[in-house]
Design a protein around this motif. Structure first.
Motif, PDB file in Angstrom:
ATOM      1  N   GLY A   1      58.006  58.633  17.578  1.00 49.15           N
ATOM      2  CA  GLY A   1      58.556  59.635  16.681  1.00 49.15           C
ATOM      3  C   GLY A   1      57.609  60.084  15.598  1.00 49.15           C
ATOM      4  O   GLY A   1      56.405  60.184  15.807  1.00 49.15           O
ATOM      5  N   GLU A   2      58.159  60.327  14.392  1.00 51.35           N
ATOM      6  CA  GLU A   2      57.401  60.912  13.301  1.00 51.35           C
ATOM      7  C   GLU A   2      56.704  59.838  12.465  1.00 51.35           C
ATOM      8  O   GLU A   2      57.305  58.831  12.126  1.00 51.35           O
ATOM      9  CB  GLU A   2      58.326  61.728  12.405  1.00 51.35           C
ATOM     10  CG  GLU A   2      59.168  62.744  13.153  1.00 51.35           C
ATOM     11  CD  GLU A   2      60.404  63.126  12.377  1.00 51.35           C
ATOM     12  OE1 GLU A   2      60.392  62.941  11.135  1.00 51.35           O
ATOM     13  OE2 GLU A   2      61.377  63.580  12.981  1.00 51.35           O
ATOM     14  N   ILE A   3      55.435  60.080  12.132  1.00 53.42           N
ATOM     15  CA  ILE A   3      54.684  59.186  11.257  1.00 53.42           C
ATOM     16  C   ILE A   3      54.223  60.001  10.062  1.00 53.42           C
ATOM     17  O   ILE A   3      53.441  60.937  10.214  1.00 53.42           O
ATOM     18  CB  ILE A   3      53.468  58.590  11.987  1.00 53.42           C
ATOM     19  CG1 ILE A   3      53.902  57.922  13.283  1.00 53.42           C
ATOM     20  CG2 ILE A   3      52.736  57.600  11.079  1.00 53.42           C
ATOM     21  CD1 ILE A   3      52.746  57.487  14.149  1.00 53.42           C
ATOM     22  N   PRO A   4      54.692  59.699   8.850  1.00 54.50           N
ATOM     23  CA  PRO A   4      54.281  60.482   7.679  1.00 54.50           C
ATOM     24  C   PRO A   4      52.801  60.269   7.376  1.00 54.50           C
ATOM     25  O   PRO A   4      52.235  59.201   7.635  1.00 54.50           O
ATOM     26  CB  PRO A   4      55.167  59.925   6.559  1.00 54.50           C
ATOM     27  CG  PRO A   4      55.533  58.550   7.010  1.00 54.50           C
ATOM     28  CD  PRO A   4      55.622  58.608   8.504  1.00 54.50           C
ATOM     29  N   CYS A   5      52.186  61.282   6.822  1.00 55.93           N
ATOM     30  CA  CYS A   5      50.770  61.212   6.473  1.00 55.93           C
ATOM     31  C   CYS A   5      50.446  62.315   5.476  1.00 55.93           C
ATOM     32  O   CYS A   5      51.185  63.301   5.363  1.00 55.93           O
ATOM     33  CB  CYS A   5      49.893  61.364   7.720  1.00 55.93           C
ATOM     34  SG  CYS A   5      50.016  62.993   8.511  1.00 55.93           S
ATOM     35  N   PRO A   6      49.343  62.200   4.736  1.00 59.79           N
ATOM     36  CA  PRO A   6      48.887  63.316   3.905  1.00 59.79           C
ATOM     37  C   PRO A   6      48.539  64.522   4.775  1.00 59.79           C
ATOM     38  O   PRO A   6      48.188  64.375   5.954  1.00 59.79           O
ATOM     39  CB  PRO A   6      47.648  62.749   3.210  1.00 59.79           C
ATOM     40  CG  PRO A   6      47.839  61.270   3.235  1.00 59.79           C
ATOM     41  CD  PRO A   6      48.543  60.982   4.527  1.00 59.79           C
ATOM     42  N   LEU A   7      48.626  65.711   4.208  1.00 61.78           N
ATOM     43  CA  LEU A   7      48.372  66.934   4.963  1.00 61.78           C
ATOM     44  C   LEU A   7      46.968  66.946   5.549  1.00 61.78           C
ATOM     45  O   LEU A   7      46.751  67.448   6.656  1.00 61.78           O
ATOM     46  CB  LEU A   7      48.572  68.156   4.054  1.00 61.78           C
ATOM     47  CG  LEU A   7      48.399  69.519   4.720  1.00 61.78           C
ATOM     48  CD1 LEU A   7      49.406  69.711   5.842  1.00 61.78           C
ATOM     49  CD2 LEU A   7      48.525  70.642   3.693  1.00 61.78           C
ATOM     50  N   ALA A   8      45.991  66.374   4.843  1.00 56.65           N
ATOM     51  CA  ALA A   8      44.620  66.348   5.348  1.00 56.65           C
ATOM     52  C   ALA A   8      44.527  65.570   6.652  1.00 56.65           C
ATOM     53  O   ALA A   8      43.774  65.936   7.556  1.00 56.65           O
ATOM     54  CB  ALA A   8      43.686  65.732   4.304  1.00 56.65           C
ATOM     55  N   VAL A   9      45.302  64.487   6.776  1.00 56.50           N
ATOM     56  CA  VAL A   9      45.298  63.684   7.998  1.00 56.50           C
ATOM     57  C   VAL A   9      45.885  64.486   9.152  1.00 56.50           C
ATOM     58  O   VAL A   9      45.362  64.488  10.268  1.00 56.50           O
ATOM     59  CB  VAL A   9      46.076  62.373   7.787  1.00 56.50           C
ATOM     60  CG1 VAL A   9      46.141  61.570   9.078  1.00 56.50           C
ATOM     61  CG2 VAL A   9      45.434  61.545   6.682  1.00 56.50           C
ATOM     62  N   GLU A  10      46.987  65.182   8.878  1.00 59.86           N
ATOM     63  CA  GLU A  10      47.605  66.016   9.910  1.00 59.86           C
ATOM     64  C   GLU A  10      46.638  67.095  10.393  1.00 59.86           C
ATOM     65  O   GLU A  10      46.504  67.336  11.593  1.00 59.86           O
ATOM     66  CB  GLU A  10      48.871  66.672   9.373  1.00 59.86           C
ATOM     67  CG  GLU A  10      49.562  67.585  10.383  1.00 59.86           C
ATOM     68  CD  GLU A  10      50.607  68.471   9.736  1.00 59.86           C
ATOM     69  OE1 GLU A  10      51.754  68.012   9.594  1.00 59.86           O
ATOM     70  OE2 GLU A  10      50.270  69.613   9.363  1.00 59.86           O
ATOM     71  N   ALA A  11      45.951  67.738   9.448  1.00 55.81           N
ATOM     72  CA  ALA A  11      45.014  68.802   9.812  1.00 55.81           C
ATOM     73  C   ALA A  11      43.861  68.256  10.649  1.00 55.81           C
ATOM     74  O   ALA A  11      43.466  68.856  11.653  1.00 55.81           O
ATOM     75  CB  ALA A  11      44.477  69.477   8.550  1.00 55.81           C
ATOM     76  N   PHE A  12      43.309  67.118  10.234  1.00 58.29           N
ATOM     77  CA  PHE A  12      42.205  66.527  10.988  1.00 58.29           C
ATOM     78  C   PHE A  12      42.650  66.162  12.394  1.00 58.29           C
ATOM     79  O   PHE A  12      41.955  66.434  13.382  1.00 58.29           O
ATOM     80  CB  PHE A  12      41.680  65.283  10.263  1.00 58.29           C
ATOM     81  CG  PHE A  12      40.406  64.738  10.844  1.00 58.29           C
ATOM     82  CD1 PHE A  12      39.178  65.118  10.317  1.00 58.29           C
ATOM     83  CD2 PHE A  12      40.421  63.874  11.919  1.00 58.29           C
ATOM     84  CE1 PHE A  12      37.995  64.630  10.854  1.00 58.29           C
ATOM     85  CE2 PHE A  12      39.254  63.383  12.471  1.00 58.29           C
ATOM     86  CZ  PHE A  12      38.035  63.756  11.930  1.00 58.29           C
TER      87      PHE A  12
END
Length: 473
Positions: free
Chosen positions: A382-393
């Motif tokens: 499922g969903e794993i929260p992360c900072p936006l920079a991690v998602e973008a990378f």
């Protein structure tokens, strides 16, 4: 259950929409395929972390690392030290200026455009004609030195296109021996074999050259035999498509000079030099670049920021230059951590992130606000929260992996012995793949939706000047 599925899909689509500017769809080659399993963000093993990002021996995970015995999150034991170095856990919102350039194809191709039309955006007739001239020059000099070859006559432009077509066909049939076309075996192809005899093909193969002789300015560069072609192709790539955020450039500098590879091999200066060469045309555009551990460094990112280039890079205590970074953020903790837990420090516009996903992943960025959150979505967990920079990378890494997975199917399989020929056929493969991407973005694709394999087949027939070659047929 259905409601959870719809919510997960909605989150996934929302995340994907943030990266539409990549201009690469999941089915960029018109075919479905498995996602790459090499993306560390989607691994379920405990040794998946940024320090092991480029390692091949998972047993060495954490070797040489200093581990904190504290029970707090990473960095909590050294807040004072981080503050002294100017890094603070007081985060501020960050806004990066919009990209200051247009992106996409630079010219509109008609709906009737053929596979050859797209290919010749990168390899036009004048480039192929130069191959004709250089091949004939080499054949003449070779025979003057070693004796005449009675079976040889000067190659023509039509024959050179056919020669390129025959070798390109190995990317479609996935056969290493182009001579199999004229055989009676599994890879024989009588339909195209009739356009040229095997003997004539072998003569052209024997003398084929892009640059017949080294110029007085050629120096010791090993790729002088194709350097003009590489320069021409690089210019064509740049003039045919404007990237939105990223671009690919092959760094081929070598030699014993003061800035050559001999003096920079395995040194941080080499990685910095390559990064600067990659980004030399991005200054002032507010572009965002993504870097691997060997390139990521505070000094380089700060230098790029002064030029209007913003960065997001994966950090490794083994591979990265960690000068100027808070040591408290570079130390792993043995205390249990929750998946998706993150710890962030900020100095000026720069943020260092320590994010946990069954392994510690560290990032350095000035391209994404540390206060904004993103999400990594896995099919099983499922969903794993992360900072936006991690998602973008992760999103950009995922697209690179998908492109590589599908592109690798269409390498030209012909295996020459000489290095310059290996590089030449590799770049021809790149040109064909880029031609197909432009085809998919054009009106011609709406006339006839060819997959990458079908596009390759059409191109081979057009290079061989065979009938019924239009994509609209």
């Amino acid at each position: 259950m259905a409601e959870c599925g719809r919510r997960g899909l909605s989150l996934l689509e929302e995340a994907r929409s943030r990266y539409e500017s990549l201009q690469i769809s999941d089915d960029v080659f018109g075919e479905s395929g498995d996602d790459s399993s090499e993306n560390p963000f989607y691994s379920t093993t405990g040794d998946s972390n940024s320090d092991n990002y480029t390692e091949t021996n998972p047993d060495d995970a954490g070797a040489g690392e200093t581990r904190s015995q504290s029970c707090g999150p990473p960095g909590s034991v050294s807040n004072g030290q981080a503050q002294e170095e100017g890094w603070s856990d007081s985060l501020q919102d960050l806004s990066v200026p919009h990209y200051q350039d247009t992106h996409g194809p630079t010219q509109k191709m008609p709906a009737t455009a053929t596979a050859m039309d797209f290919f010749q955006l990168f390899v036009p007739d004048n480039v192929i004609q130069n191959m004709v001239t250089q091949t004939n020059m080499y054949a003449k000099k070779y025979q003057e030195r070693f004796g005449s070859d009675e079976g040889w006559t000067n190659v023509t432009l039509t024959e050179m296109k056919a020669f390129l077509g025959y070798v390109t066909s190995t990317s479609v049939n996935r056969c290493e021996s182009v001579l199999s076309i004229w055989s009676s075996g599994f890879f024989s192809n009588r339909s195209i074999a009739l356009k040229m005899s095997q003997a004539r093909f072998e003569k052209i193969l024997k003398y084929f050259h892009v640059v017949a002789f080294r110029s007085s300015q050629g120096g010791s560069q090993g790729l002088y035999k194709i350097q003009p072609f590489l320069d021409s192709l690089q210019q064509s790539l740049a003039s045919s498509f404007r990237p939105s955020q990223t671009q690919i450039y092959v760094h081929l500098k070598e030699g014993p000079g003061p800035d050559g590879l001999d003096t920079l091999k395995n040194k941080p200066q080499l990685h910095s030099l390559v990064a600067k060469q990659l980004c030399q045309n991005l200054a002032g555009r507010n572009a965002v670049i993504f870097t691997g551990p060997s390139i990521t460094s505070l000094n380089l990112f700060q230098e790029f920021e002064k030029q209007g280039i913003y960065c997001c890079g994966l950090l490794s205590t083994r591979k990265s230059d960690c000068t100027g970074l808070p040591q408290s953020m570079l130390i792993n903790t043995e205390a249990p951590q929750q998946r998706g837990q993150s710890n962030i420090r900020m100095r000026g516009n720069m943020s260092i992130i320590n994010w946990y996903n069954k392994g510690n992943f560290r990032f350095l960025t000035n391209a994404y606000s540390p206060t904004k959150e993103g999400v990594i979505i896995k099919r099983k967990s499922g969903e794993i929260p992360c900072p936006l920079a991690v998602e973008a990378f992760a999103a950009h890494l995922s697209y690179i992996c998908k492109y590589d997975d599908k592109y690798s199917k269409y390498f030209i399989f012909h295996k020459p012995n000489k290095t310059w020929q290996q590089v030449f056929w590799l770049t021809i493969s790149i040109a064909i793949n880029n031609a197909y991407i432009l085809y998919k973005m054009s009106d011609a694709y709406h006339s006839k939706r060819y997959s990458r394999a079908q596009f390759g087949e059409r191109l081979v027939k057009e290079l061989l000047d065979m009938d019924d070659c239009s994509p609209t047929q």
